[in-house]
Write an enzyme that holds these catalytic residues in place. Structure first.
Site, PDB file in Angstrom:
ATOM      1  CB  ILE A  17      -0.991  -0.010   1.198  1.00  0.00           C
ATOM      2  CG1 ILE A  17      -2.082   1.058   1.003  1.00  0.00           C
ATOM      3  CG2 ILE A  17      -0.272   0.219   2.522  1.00  0.00           C
ATOM      4  CD1 ILE A  17      -3.013   0.769  -0.139  1.00  0.00           C
ATOM      5  CB  SER A  39      10.750  -0.844   5.762  1.00  0.00           C
ATOM      6  OG  SER A  39      10.374  -2.176   5.448  1.00  0.00           O
ATOM      7  NE  ARG A  40       9.570  -5.830  11.118  1.00  0.00           N
ATOM      8  CZ  ARG A  40       8.784  -6.766  11.646  1.00  0.00           C
ATOM      9  NH1 ARG A  40       9.172  -7.412  12.739  1.00  0.00           N
ATOM     10  NH2 ARG A  40       7.625  -7.068  11.089  1.00  0.00           N
ATOM     11  CE  LYS A  93      -8.245   0.090   4.499  1.00  0.00           C
ATOM     12  NZ  LYS A  93      -8.510  -1.363   4.529  1.00  0.00           N
ATOM     13  CG  ASP A 171      -7.567  -4.670   5.578  1.00  0.00           C
ATOM     14  OD1 ASP A 171      -6.919  -3.992   6.401  1.00  0.00           O
ATOM     15  OD2 ASP A 171      -7.351  -4.619   4.348  1.00  0.00           O
TER      16      ASP A 171
END
Length: 312
Positions: A17, A39-40, A93, A171
């Site tokens: 996303i 970010s990992r 969201k 979701d």
């Protein structure tokens, strides 16, 4: 406050996303300048990259806004960190794993004097405001929501959606509820729900909801399903004294009695970032929890039914 130059922004969570929607919209929004990414296991070209938000904010005190694109469960801790650092916060969201978390975040943002924005991207679909205007002075007789899509297409390999706080079919379903709560002139209240939960999952793959409004009036039926193959369905229809109003394509197109009256290019995430900039400039926040409250009510009131295991 008045923004004379772009606000330095960091994006936290660089998944599908973020790459498909957030990064392109940030690049098109003059109010923001992307300065860092967290970010990992992924990186964004052209900016400084970090593996955790604490390191990012420590190394980049110039960052004044954070877009959180993490799954709901880890998002709360990241939001607390950002707010404590005095950053404005945009929440993808759903805005939290629980209503209690969102209350805490709203209170902390107020205490720190910064903006927090719970985004509902489907509200920025082009036909949503025309639909709201149409329903404002109509007698509504019934509303039907049909939100059916293929989880394998939209969440491939994302096992977290089946875990607690993953929301399952809520979701995408919460997108429909975000439109519903925006366009209706009345407050929707849950009456009953049925949650179909795979035997190997903690969250539902199919949900039906029956809603109404205070004092009676009209019924609202919703059907969410993650097992639809072929064409995907994102529709809201309202029977009114002025005809049958339908929103299709997730809010992209509006028609009345089959005649299209609004059909504009999709620009949901551009709308989100413009709204975020406007809130920051005005020194305000937007934490509308009505869509999340309907999901919570469905989980409280709904009957859970076990269905066959889901295997991707």
């Amino acid at each position: 406050m008045t923004m004379d130059s772009p606000i330095p922004l960091a994006i936290v969570g660089v998944g599908k996303i973020a790459r498909d929607q957030h990064l392109p919209s940030i690049s098109r929004t003059p109010a923001f300048a992307l300065r860092a990414a967290v970010s990992r296991n992924a990186e964004v070209d052209g900016v400084q990259n970090f593996t955790d938000i604490e390191a990012c904010l420590a190394a980049r005190p110039d960052v004044k806004a954070v877009a959180l694109c993490l799954p709901p469960e880890p998002r709360f801790a990241a939001a607390i960190t950002a707010l404590e650092a005095g950053c404005h916060v945009l929440l993808e969201k759903p805005p939290g794993a629980t209503l209690g978390e969102t209350d805490v975040l709203a209170d902390l943002a107020r205490e720190k004097g910064v903006t927090i924005f719970a985004t509902w991207h489907s509200r920025f679909a082009p036909a949503v405001q025309p639909a709201k205007a149409f329903l404002a002075d109509r007698a509504i007789r019934k509303v039907t929501i049909t939100w059916r899509e293929d989880v394998r297409r939209w969440h491939p390999g994302q096992g977290w959606v089946w875990e607690p706080a993953g929301f399952g079919v809520f979701d995408p379903g919460i997108n429909a509820l975000s439109i519903l709560t925006e366009i209706l002139p009345d407050e929707a209240l849950l009456r009953a729900a049925r949650l179909e939960v795979p035997e190997n999952a903690a969250t539902p793959i199919g949900v039906t909801m029956t809603m109404g409004i205070a004092g009676g009036g009209y019924e609202i039926d919703a059907d969410f399903d993650w097992r639809q193959e072929g064409p995907q369905t994102w529709e809201i229809a309202a029977e009114t004294d002025g005809g049958l109003m339908s929103l299709t394509g997730g809010g992209k197109t509006m028609a009345v009695d089959g005649k299209v009256v609004s059909d504009e290019p999709e620009a949901e995430y551009d709308g989100i970032y413009k709204r975020f900039a406007d809130l920051i400039e005005a020194g305000e926040s937007d934490m509308d929890m009505r869509p999340l409250r309907l999901v919570a009510d469905a989980c409280l009131l709904g009957r859970r039914v076990a269905v066959e295991p889901f295997h991707e």
